[in-house]
Design an enzyme around this catalytic site. Structure first.
Site, PDB file in Angstrom:
ATOM      1  N   LYS A  13       0.836  -1.217   0.000  1.00 24.10           N
ATOM      2  CA  LYS A  13       0.000   0.000   0.000  1.00 24.10           C
ATOM      3  C   LYS A  13       0.869   1.264   0.000  1.00 24.10           C
ATOM      4  O   LYS A  13       0.614   2.184  -0.767  1.00 24.10           O
ATOM      5  CB  LYS A  13      -0.903   0.051   1.250  1.00 24.10           C
ATOM      6  CG  LYS A  13      -1.880  -1.086   1.375  1.00 24.10           C
ATOM      7  CD  LYS A  13      -2.826  -0.882   2.549  1.00 24.10           C
ATOM      8  CE  LYS A  13      -2.172  -0.853   3.913  1.00 24.10           C
ATOM      9  NZ  LYS A  13      -1.515  -2.103   4.342  1.00 24.10           N
ATOM     10  N   ARG A  88      -9.073   1.179   9.270  1.00 24.75           N
ATOM     11  CA  ARG A  88      -8.665  -0.199   9.524  1.00 24.75           C
ATOM     12  C   ARG A  88      -9.737  -0.956  10.301  1.00 24.75           C
ATOM     13  O   ARG A  88      -9.568  -2.140  10.584  1.00 24.75           O
ATOM     14  CB  ARG A  88      -7.373  -0.202  10.336  1.00 24.75           C
ATOM     15  CG  ARG A  88      -6.126  -0.519   9.506  1.00 24.75           C
ATOM     16  CD  ARG A  88      -4.961  -0.435  10.454  1.00 24.75           C
ATOM     17  NE  ARG A  88      -3.811  -1.165  10.067  1.00 24.75           N
ATOM     18  CZ  ARG A  88      -2.705  -0.594   9.539  1.00 24.75           C
ATOM     19  NH1 ARG A  88      -2.685   0.674   9.252  1.00 24.75           N
ATOM     20  NH2 ARG A  88      -1.647  -1.329   9.300  1.00 24.75           N
ATOM     21  N   ARG A 123      11.731  -6.115   4.272  1.00 25.62           N
ATOM     22  CA  ARG A 123      11.328  -4.712   4.243  1.00 25.62           C
ATOM     23  C   ARG A 123      12.264  -3.841   5.086  1.00 25.62           C
ATOM     24  O   ARG A 123      12.679  -4.229   6.168  1.00 25.62           O
ATOM     25  CB  ARG A 123       9.897  -4.579   4.757  1.00 25.62           C
ATOM     26  CG  ARG A 123       9.427  -3.141   4.719  1.00 25.62           C
ATOM     27  CD  ARG A 123       7.962  -3.046   4.551  1.00 25.62           C
ATOM     28  NE  ARG A 123       7.265  -3.151   5.824  1.00 25.62           N
ATOM     29  CZ  ARG A 123       5.972  -2.847   5.954  1.00 25.62           C
ATOM     30  NH1 ARG A 123       5.279  -2.448   4.907  1.00 25.62           N
ATOM     31  NH2 ARG A 123       5.385  -2.969   7.119  1.00 25.62           N
ATOM     32  N   ARG A 156      11.672  -2.306  10.794  1.00 21.07           N
ATOM     33  CA  ARG A 156      10.651  -1.892  11.761  1.00 21.07           C
ATOM     34  C   ARG A 156      10.495  -2.969  12.826  1.00 21.07           C
ATOM     35  O   ARG A 156      10.478  -4.147  12.504  1.00 21.07           O
ATOM     36  CB  ARG A 156       9.311  -1.705  11.039  1.00 21.07           C
ATOM     37  CG  ARG A 156       9.069  -0.284  10.616  1.00 21.07           C
ATOM     38  CD  ARG A 156       7.882  -0.181   9.702  1.00 21.07           C
ATOM     39  NE  ARG A 156       6.651  -0.728  10.255  1.00 21.07           N
ATOM     40  CZ  ARG A 156       5.483  -0.616   9.648  1.00 21.07           C
ATOM     41  NH1 ARG A 156       5.385   0.007   8.497  1.00 21.07           N
ATOM     42  NH2 ARG A 156       4.401  -1.123  10.192  1.00 21.07           N
ATOM     43  N   ARG A 167      -0.197  -9.259  13.256  1.00 25.40           N
ATOM     44  CA  ARG A 167      -0.765  -8.175  12.442  1.00 25.40           C
ATOM     45  C   ARG A 167      -1.660  -8.736  11.338  1.00 25.40           C
ATOM     46  O   ARG A 167      -2.687  -8.142  11.003  1.00 25.40           O
ATOM     47  CB  ARG A 167       0.356  -7.314  11.849  1.00 25.40           C
ATOM     48  CG  ARG A 167       1.071  -6.501  12.924  1.00 25.40           C
ATOM     49  CD  ARG A 167       2.354  -5.912  12.422  1.00 25.40           C
ATOM     50  NE  ARG A 167       2.129  -4.882  11.425  1.00 25.40           N
ATOM     51  CZ  ARG A 167       3.055  -4.491  10.553  1.00 25.40           C
ATOM     52  NH1 ARG A 167       4.237  -5.042  10.548  1.00 25.40           N
ATOM     53  NH2 ARG A 167       2.773  -3.540   9.696  1.00 25.40           N
TER      54      ARG A 167
HETATM   55  P1  AMP Z   1       1.318   0.583   9.142  1.00 28.47           P
HETATM   56  O1  AMP Z   1       2.535   1.407   8.991  1.00 28.47           O
HETATM   57  O2  AMP Z   1       0.171   1.090   8.318  1.00 28.47           O
HETATM   58  O3  AMP Z   1       1.581  -0.889   8.938  1.00 28.47           O
HETATM   59  O4  AMP Z   1       0.849   0.737  10.670  1.00 28.47           O
HETATM   60  C1  AMP Z   1       1.680   0.324  11.724  1.00 28.47           C
HETATM   61  C2  AMP Z   1       0.913   0.245  13.012  1.00 28.47           C
HETATM   62  O5  AMP Z   1       0.360   1.532  13.341  1.00 28.47           O
HETATM   63  C3  AMP Z   1      -0.279  -0.689  13.012  1.00 28.47           C
HETATM   64  O6  AMP Z   1       0.089  -2.045  13.249  1.00 28.47           O
HETATM   65  C4  AMP Z   1      -1.102  -0.101  14.159  1.00 28.47           C
HETATM   66  O7  AMP Z   1      -0.540  -0.433  15.426  1.00 28.47           O
HETATM   67  C5  AMP Z   1      -0.902   1.396  13.946  1.00 28.47           C
HETATM   68  N1  AMP Z   1      -1.931   1.934  13.016  1.00 28.47           N
HETATM   69  C6  AMP Z   1      -1.730   2.506  11.803  1.00 28.47           C
HETATM   70  N2  AMP Z   1      -2.890   2.882  11.239  1.00 28.47           N
HETATM   71  C7  AMP Z   1      -3.863   2.524  12.113  1.00 28.47           C
HETATM   72  C8  AMP Z   1      -5.282   2.610  12.107  1.00 28.47           C
HETATM   73  N3  AMP Z   1      -5.960   3.149  11.072  1.00 28.47           N
HETATM   74  N4  AMP Z   1      -5.958   2.135  13.181  1.00 28.47           N
HETATM   75  C9  AMP Z   1      -5.314   1.602  14.245  1.00 28.47           C
HETATM   76  N5  AMP Z   1      -3.983   1.469  14.303  1.00 28.47           N
HETATM   77  C10 AMP Z   1      -3.246   1.918  13.262  1.00 28.47           C
END
Ligand code: AMP
Length: 210
Positions: A13, A88, A123, A156, A167
């Site tokens: 994404k 989400r 990654r 990360r 996740r």
């Molecule tokens: P990402 O970088 O999009 O994979 O997000 C990393 C982490 O940030 C996720 O595993 C959640 O802990 C938190 N996070 C990001 N976006 C959201 C969201 N829309 N709702 C809840 N937690 C989020």
């Protein structure tokens, strides 16, 4: 165009959002990047989010809804935006509707779980600007250095294999129902994630009519 990108963590994404952002001239908004930046700056919100993020859980809805509300009110979102990682959960999608924001298209990038697990181990992210790389599929020009800002690339914490499985579980349970939610509005489109970034981009742009 107001666009939402759906997909499992690691489906691509963020990478595709950056490409659409360049092509369409609208900002790519990643709630994950916003939270990581807050964490780095030691803000109260960042500290609150840390334990959820590190363990692969979702940050509470009210926190991310607040973040998105503020971000979408900024000037650069006037002509459209790409949401990467929001909504989400169903309550987050409902909150977006309640803000009166009209979404034009929701694109789901589909990648099977087995491939996600393999991909995530390669990654790398820029610790300064959050740009995303992959040791095989999206190499930086210089090893370990961000092409965009020269920042150091790192792994990360939540990309560790066990956290990735958590996740994925969270994705299937809480985020995947959004496909049905948006299917009902007639706005859902799908692109199958490919091995090569460029091949996925081709399908993504086709699906979006760009
Ligand atoms: P990402 O970088 O999009 O994979 O997000 C990393 C982490 O940030 C996720 O595993 C959640 O802990 C938190 N996070 C990001 N976006 C959201 C969201 N829309 N709702 C809840 N937690 C989020």
């Amino acid at each position: 165009m107001n666009l939402i990108l759906l997909g499992a963590p690691g489906a691509g994404k963020g990478t595709q959002a950056e490409i659409i952002c360049e092509k369409a001239g609208i900002p790519a908004i990643s709630t994950g990047n916003i939270i990581r930046a807050a964490l780095k700056n030691g803000t109260e919100m960042g500290l609150k989010a840390k334990s959820y993020m590190d363990s692969g859980k979702l940050v509470p809805d009210d926190v991310v809804i607040g973040i998105i509300k503020e971000r979408l009110a900024e000037e650069d979102c006037k002509n459209g935006f790409i949401l990467d990682g929001f909504p989400r959960t169903i309550p987050q999608a409902e909150a977006l509707d309640a803000m009166g924001i009209v979404i034009d298209c929701v694109l789901s990038i589909e990648v099977p779980d087995e491939k996600i697990v393999a991909r995530m181990s390669g990654r790398r992210v820029c610790s300064a600007c959050g740009a995303s790389y992959h040791v095989e599929y999206k190499k930086p020009k210089t090893d370990g250095v961000c092409d965009l800002c020269g920042g150091a690339l790192s792994i990360r914490k939540d990309d560790e294999p066990e956290t990735v499985l958590d996740r994925l579980h969270v994705y299937h349970e809480q985020t995947e129902p959004l496909k049905d939610y948006y299917e009902k509005t007639g706005k859902l489109r799908t692109a199958i994630g490919q091995e090569e970034v460029a091949d996925t981009t081709k399908l993504v742009l086709e699906a979006l009519g760009l």
